[in-house]
Design a protein around this motif. Structure first.
Motif, mmCIF file in Angstrom:
data_model
loop_
_atom_site.group_PDB
_atom_site.id
_atom_site.type_symbol
_atom_site.label_atom_id
_atom_site.label_comp_id
_atom_site.label_asym_id
_atom_site.label_seq_id
_atom_site.Cartn_x
_atom_site.Cartn_y
_atom_site.Cartn_z
ATOM 1 N N ASP A 133 0.813 -1.221 0.000
ATOM 2 C CA ASP A 133 0.000 0.000 0.000
ATOM 3 C C ASP A 133 0.845 1.269 0.000
ATOM 4 O O ASP A 133 0.310 2.380 -0.142
ATOM 5 C CB ASP A 133 -0.928 0.012 1.213
ATOM 6 N N THR A 134 2.151 1.137 0.183
ATOM 7 C CA THR A 134 3.020 2.318 0.149
ATOM 8 C C THR A 134 3.377 2.720 -1.279
ATOM 9 O O THR A 134 3.967 3.778 -1.490
ATOM 10 C CB THR A 134 4.320 2.061 0.936
ATOM 11 N N LEU A 135 3.015 1.881 -2.269
ATOM 12 C CA LEU A 135 3.372 2.167 -3.655
ATOM 13 C C LEU A 135 2.485 3.237 -4.272
ATOM 14 O O LEU A 135 2.921 3.988 -5.146
ATOM 15 C CB LEU A 135 3.289 0.882 -4.489
ATOM 16 N N ALA A 228 1.392 7.836 -0.954
ATOM 17 C CA ALA A 228 2.437 6.882 -1.341
ATOM 18 C C ALA A 228 3.740 7.236 -0.636
ATOM 19 O O ALA A 228 4.026 8.398 -0.375
ATOM 20 C CB ALA A 228 2.630 6.919 -2.853
ATOM 21 N N GLY A 229 4.519 6.225 -0.320
ATOM 22 C CA GLY A 229 5.824 6.435 0.294
ATOM 23 C C GLY A 229 5.791 6.572 1.796
ATOM 24 O O GLY A 229 6.839 6.778 2.422
ATOM 25 N N ILE A 321 10.335 1.999 -3.303
ATOM 26 C CA ILE A 321 9.148 2.716 -2.810
ATOM 27 C C ILE A 321 9.175 4.153 -3.316
ATOM 28 O O ILE A 321 10.228 4.790 -3.334
ATOM 29 C CB ILE A 321 9.134 2.716 -1.262
ATOM 30 N N PRO A 322 8.032 4.709 -3.720
ATOM 31 C CA PRO A 322 8.002 6.128 -4.123
ATOM 32 C C PRO A 322 8.432 7.027 -2.959
ATOM 33 O O PRO A 322 8.103 6.761 -1.805
ATOM 34 C CB PRO A 322 6.526 6.362 -4.479
ATOM 35 N N HIS A 323 9.163 8.083 -3.273
ATOM 36 C CA HIS A 323 9.550 9.034 -2.238
ATOM 37 C C HIS A 323 8.308 9.762 -1.736
ATOM 38 O O HIS A 323 7.408 10.104 -2.515
ATOM 39 C CB HIS A 323 10.562 10.042 -2.784
ATOM 40 N N PHE A 324 8.255 10.016 -0.423
ATOM 41 C CA PHE A 324 7.096 10.653 0.197
ATOM 42 C C PHE A 324 6.852 12.046 -0.374
ATOM 43 O O PHE A 324 5.735 12.546 -0.380
ATOM 44 C CB PHE A 324 7.301 10.732 1.713
ATOM 45 N N LYS A 329 11.584 7.483 -7.087
ATOM 46 C CA LYS A 329 11.393 6.253 -6.334
ATOM 47 C C LYS A 329 12.744 5.735 -5.861
ATOM 48 O O LYS A 329 13.791 6.109 -6.377
ATOM 49 C CB LYS A 329 10.720 5.190 -7.205
ATOM 50 N N GLY A 330 12.689 4.859 -4.884
ATOM 51 C CA GLY A 330 13.893 4.187 -4.434
ATOM 52 C C GLY A 330 14.278 3.077 -5.399
ATOM 53 O O GLY A 330 13.646 2.876 -6.439
#
Length: 360
Positions: A133-135, A228-229, A321-324, A329-330
């Protein structure tokens, strides 16, 4: 024998003015007669502070063990009078810190600050989400038990159709006067009116449902957008979704603390993802291409270079993961683990024996 003022205050001779002041206040709280303390001890503490808080008098005391005022010897006796005290005839006690101390000990001196008495409380909840869900940003709905707006009185606290009048006790000011007699004399302060709670008015007939509160205990379905992130222990603020305020006051805020579940395959470090994949001896030696499934459930090809040793880590860009912040992204880091077969067929053994002869 002269008194040891440093010992009385419990500080060293090298103590700073701030340390002396702090020690004095602590002991004054403890031994003040109006708070059940020892009057004799309190006077002794005040005497010590009066000397050590004055730069010139402290210097004299450190040099001679006593203080000289106008050529006269210092008499340690202390006569506490209202507004001023005397050490002998020529010594005057300075009450420069008295107002501040009175405020700390009794709460007197300055009018009590009016707070936003109607504002509802903030609420903090914990929300657990899977790593996937962080994507992408996702909305999550929760049901929250809290104080909610009273629909019968529309938050006023008064029965519908009845008036709200000025408080009889404070005459609409929200504050009443309080007089306190102390060791130093009488002090006056203003406190929040206990009748109206500092509001200055009261309903003539309280609401039958909320009993003058303007709110009731209930539940509310709230949607929280999780960007995301997001990572573990990050807090998302939702304004106005805390507890309802009293009598139409401003509601509190909701704070959602996020916890990201551990993934069985991927390990998160910042916005990068790490995973391990097993490869065979021949793949490590000769090189190969293997298919890997990302956290987004997409397939990517990973090229294994020849001569790879176990533990080598390869990077796949922009698969983390996308940066907040919303930009970029990472990466994904893949650790190659060369697996050793535990069971071999007869042919495999023969081939390995041949390779062994060749020095491999």
């Amino acid at each position: 024998m002269s008194k040891d003022y440093y010992q009385i205050l419990g500080v060293s001779q090298s103590a700073s003015p701030e340390e002396i002041k702090k020690a004095y206040r602590k002991l004054a709280h403890k031994y003040h007669p109006d708070k059940g303390g020892d009057e004799k001890k309190f006077k002794e503490i005040a005497e010590a502070y009066q000397i050590l808080s004055d730069k010139e008098k402290r210097t004299q005391y450190d040099r001679f063990g006593r203080v000289f005022e106008g050529g006269a010897g210092f008499e340690p006796g202390f006569d506490f009078g209202f507004g001023r005290g005397k050490f002998g005839e020529d010594f005057e006690f300075d009450f420069g810190d008295l107002g501040e101390m009175m405020e700390e000990i009794f709460g007197f001196g300055q009018p009590q600050r009016r707070k936003d008495l109607k504002k509802g409380k903030d609420i903090e909840v914990e929300i657990e989400i899977p790593l996937e869900d962080t994507l992408k940003g996702k909305e999550k709905e929760i049901t929250l038990a809290k104080m909610t707006f009273c629909s019968r009185c529309q938050g006023s606290g008064a029965e519908p159709g009845t008036p709200i009048s000025e408080c009889f006790s404070c005459r609409g000011t929200g504050e009443v006067q309080q007089i306190k007699k102390t060791f130093f004399g009488s002090f006056t302060r203003y406190i929040i009116c206990p009748e109206c709670g500092g509001e200055g008015y009261r309903p003539e007939k309280p609401c039958n449902v909320c009993k003058e509160e303007g709110r009731v205990r209930g539940t509310e379905d709230i949607k929280i957008f999780i960007p995301a992130g997001v990572d573990t222990n990050q807090v998302i603020k939702v304004e106005g979704k805390g507890e309802a305020g009293r009598k139409g006051g401003k509601p509190g805020d909701l704070y959602a603390r996020i916890f990201v579940k551990k993934h069985p395959i991927f390990k998160r470090k910042g916005d990068d993802l790490y995973l391990k994949i097993p490869i065979s001896f021949s793949q490590a030696t000769l090189g190969d291409e293997v298919e890997i499934t990302t956290l987004e459930d997409k397939k990517v090809l990973l090229k294994i270079p020849s001569g790879t040793e176990s533990g080598k880590i390869l990077r796949i860009s922009n698969k983390g993961i996308p940066h907040f912040s919303g930009y970029g992204k990472g990466d994904m880091y893949v650790e190659l683990v060369v697996k050793t077969p535990k069971r071999l067929t007869k042919k495999q053994k023969e081939l390995l024996e041949e390779l062994k002869k060749e020095g491999i």
